[in-house]
Design a protein around this motif. Structure first.
Motif, mmCIF file in Angstrom:
data_model
loop_
_atom_site.group_PDB
_atom_site.id
_atom_site.type_symbol
_atom_site.label_atom_id
_atom_site.label_comp_id
_atom_site.label_asym_id
_atom_site.label_seq_id
_atom_site.Cartn_x
_atom_site.Cartn_y
_atom_site.Cartn_z
ATOM 1 N N VAL A 1 0.874 -1.174 0.000
ATOM 2 C CA VAL A 1 0.000 0.000 0.000
ATOM 3 C C VAL A 1 0.914 1.229 0.000
ATOM 4 N N ILE B 1 -5.513 -2.827 -7.027
ATOM 5 C CA ILE B 1 -6.914 -2.957 -6.618
ATOM 6 C C ILE B 1 -7.495 -1.651 -6.072
ATOM 7 N N SER B 2 -6.666 -0.618 -5.935
ATOM 8 C CA SER B 2 -7.193 0.687 -5.545
ATOM 9 C C SER B 2 -6.185 1.769 -5.886
ATOM 10 N N GLY B 3 -6.663 3.001 -6.008
ATOM 11 C CA GLY B 3 -5.788 4.150 -6.229
ATOM 12 C C GLY B 3 -5.401 4.392 -7.668
ATOM 13 N N TYR B 4 -6.032 3.659 -8.609
ATOM 14 C CA TYR B 4 -5.700 3.829 -10.031
ATOM 15 C C TYR B 4 -7.001 3.729 -10.818
ATOM 16 N N PHE B 5 -7.343 4.786 -11.550
ATOM 17 C CA PHE B 5 -8.636 4.858 -12.226
ATOM 18 C C PHE B 5 -8.478 5.597 -13.543
ATOM 19 N N THR C 1 -3.199 7.562 -11.603
ATOM 20 C CA THR C 1 -3.287 7.493 -10.148
ATOM 21 C C THR C 1 -4.323 8.507 -9.667
ATOM 22 N N THR C 2 -5.041 8.156 -8.618
ATOM 23 C CA THR C 2 -6.093 9.041 -8.112
ATOM 24 C C THR C 2 -5.589 9.963 -7.003
ATOM 25 N N THR D 1 -5.196 8.837 -4.005
ATOM 26 C CA THR D 1 -5.553 8.089 -2.793
ATOM 27 C C THR D 1 -4.626 6.876 -2.682
ATOM 28 N N LEU E 1 -2.627 3.730 -3.104
ATOM 29 C CA LEU E 1 -2.544 2.746 -4.180
ATOM 30 C C LEU E 1 -2.186 1.405 -3.553
ATOM 31 N N CYS E 2 -3.024 0.407 -3.785
ATOM 32 C CA CYS E 2 -2.795 -0.929 -3.234
ATOM 33 C C CYS E 2 -2.634 -1.918 -4.386
#
Length: 365
Positions: free
Chosen positions: A25, A67-71, A75-76, A78, A80-81
Motif C-alpha cells: 500500500v 486494486i485501488s488508487g488507479y482509475f 493514479t487518483t 488516494t 494505491l494498493c
C-alpha cells in the motif's frame, strides 16, 4: 504488523511467502500519474525466481494487480494498493521441519515475537518473497524520478572472495548504469562475473550458499537534500536497505576503508565547474553532514549467504525443547545477491523520492 515507512511517501507491505498473496500500500503518490507497466514488468522480472540455474526454481510470474488508487489509467492520489498472487508454493516442504528452528532464519525470533502463531512456511512474512512488492513500489518511484533525470543503478560488487571493479566514485555515468540494468548478471568486469557464477555453482553442488556485496550509484541528485543527524540521507537510505532480508552492512563512499586514511587523503577538495561547486574526489559518497553535495551518491550493501542450505545443521525442536539436527529441503537460491540488486535499487528510489517530496518537489504537474 510491519509498520509504515516514510514521511511524505508512506509505504506498508503485507502477506506471507506461502499465503494467498503479497502486496503493498503506497500513500502520497501524485494524482494523475500514468503508470509505466512495461518498466514495472522489467523490474519485477529482474527480481523474480526461476530465471536461471543459480536462482531458486520456484516459478512466480510476479504480476501485480492494482486494486485501488488507479482509475482511468491514472493514479487518483488516494492510497494505491497492489497484490501479487502466490502461484508456485510447495508448502509441504516445510511440514516436516515446522517445529525445528532453521539456523540463520527468523524462525526463533518470529516464534517469540508472535507467540508461536507466525506462518513458518518459507519464512512467512520474514521471507525475501516480500521484496517483490518493494520492487513494484520502487519501479513507480523510479518512473517519477526520471522526470528529474535521476538515475539509479547497481552491480554485483563481490561474491565471496571474488571482487568486481568498483564504480568510479566521481565519473560513474548513466550509460554504465543503464547497461548494467539490462544484464542478467549485472557486473562491470565480465571475466570476474564468470568466476562468480562458477563459485555460486560450486557452493550449490556442495549444498551450501554464498554471500556478497552490491554497489549502487544515484546520479543527478541536487545538493541540499536531507537533514543533519536523525534524518540524514545515509539514515534514510539505510532504514530501507536494512529492511531487505539478508542485508548485514552498509557503507557510503570509501566506507570502512576511509578509517585507514589521513584527513588530507579523505577530504574531498572543491573546485568550480561552470556555475556549480564540485569535488575532485568523492570519498564521502556524495553526502556531507547528512546532506547531498551534488556528487554521485555511492554506497555498498553487504548481503549474507542464503540461510537455507541442505547441509545438516544443529538446532532445537522448539515444541519439545530438545537439541536436534535439521536438513532443509525445498527450492532455495545458493546466492541471493543477484536477485537483491533490483531490490536495492527499488528501496533507494523510494528513499530518494521521499527526500525530494520532503524538500517540496512537485511531480506530474
Amino acid at each position: 504488523m510491519s509498520g509504515i515507512w516514510g514521511n511524505k511517501l508512506r509505504l506498508s507491505i503485507f502477506g506471507e511467502s506461502h499465503g494467498e498473496g503479497i502486496g503493498v500500500v503506497i500513500n502520497g503518490l501524485p494524482a494523475g500519474l500514468e503508470i509505466d507497466f512495461e518498466l514495472i514488468d522489467k523490474e519485477m522480472k529482474r527480481r523474480a525466481p526461476g530465471r536461471n540455474k543459480i536462482s531458486s526454481q520456484r516459478k512466480e510470474a510476479d504480476s501485480a494487480q492494482i486494486i485501488s488508487g488507479y482509475f482511468n489509467n491514472k493514479t487518483t492520489g488516494t492510497p494505491l494498493c497492489a497484490i501479487i498472487r502466490n502461484k508456485d508454493n510447495r508448502s509441504q516442504d516445510y511440514d516436516k521441519t515446522k517445529e525445528l528452528l532453521r539456523p540463520g532464519h527468523a524462525d526463533y525470533t518470529g516464534y517469540i515475537k508472535y507467540k508461536g502463531f507466525n506462518d513458518y512456511r518459507g519464512g512467512g512474512h520474514f521471507s525475501g518473497r516480500l521484496t517483490a512488492p518493494l520492487v513494484f513500489a520502487g519501479a513507480i518511484a523510479k518512473q517519477i524520478l526520471m522526470q528529474s533525470n535521476i538515475v539509479i543503478g547497481s552491480h554485483i560488487s563481490s561474491i565471496g572472495h571474488i571482487q568486481d571493479d568498483f564504480f568510479d566514485l566521481v565519473k560513474v555515468d548513466a550509460k554504465t548504469l543503464n547497461q548494467l540494468s539490462k544484464k542478467d548478471f549485472p557486473i562491470v568486469n565480465d571475466e570476474k562475473g564468470e568466476e562468480m557464477i562458477e563459485l555460486i555453482e560450486k557452493v550449490k553442488l556442495e549444498g551450501d550458499s554464498i554471500g556478497g556485496t552490491i554497489e549502487t550509484a544515484i546520479l543527478n541528485l541536487q545538493a541540499g537534500l536531507g537533514e543533519p543527524f536523525f534524518d540524514s540521507v545515509e539514515s534514510k537510505l539505510s532504514h530501507l536497505l536494512f529492511s531487505i532480508p539478508g542485508t548485514k552492512g552498509i557503507e557510503f563512499g570509501r566506507g570502512f576503508e576511509i578509517a585507514r586514511l589521513k584527513g588530507s587523503q579523505a577530504n574531498d577538495e572543491y573546485y568550480i565547474k561552470g556555475s556549480e561547486v564540485k569535488t575532485y574526489s568523492n570519498n564521502n559518497g556524495g553526502i556531507l553532514g547528512g546532506i547531498t553535495n551534488g556528487m554521485p551518491v555511492i554506497f555498498r550493501a553487504a548481503i549474507k549467504p542464503t540461510p537455507s542450505i541442505s547441509l545438516k545443521q544443529k538446532t532445537v525442536d522448539i515444541k519439545h525443547m530438545t537439541d536436534t539436527e535439521i536438513e532443509i529441503e525445498g527450492r532455495h537460491d545458493p546466492c541471493i545477491v543477484p536477485r537483491a540488486v533490483p531490490v536495492v535499487e527499488a528501496v533507494s528510489a523510494l528513499a530518494v523520492l521521499d527526500l525530494l517530496m520532503e524538500q517540496g518537489g512537485k511531480f506530474n504537474e
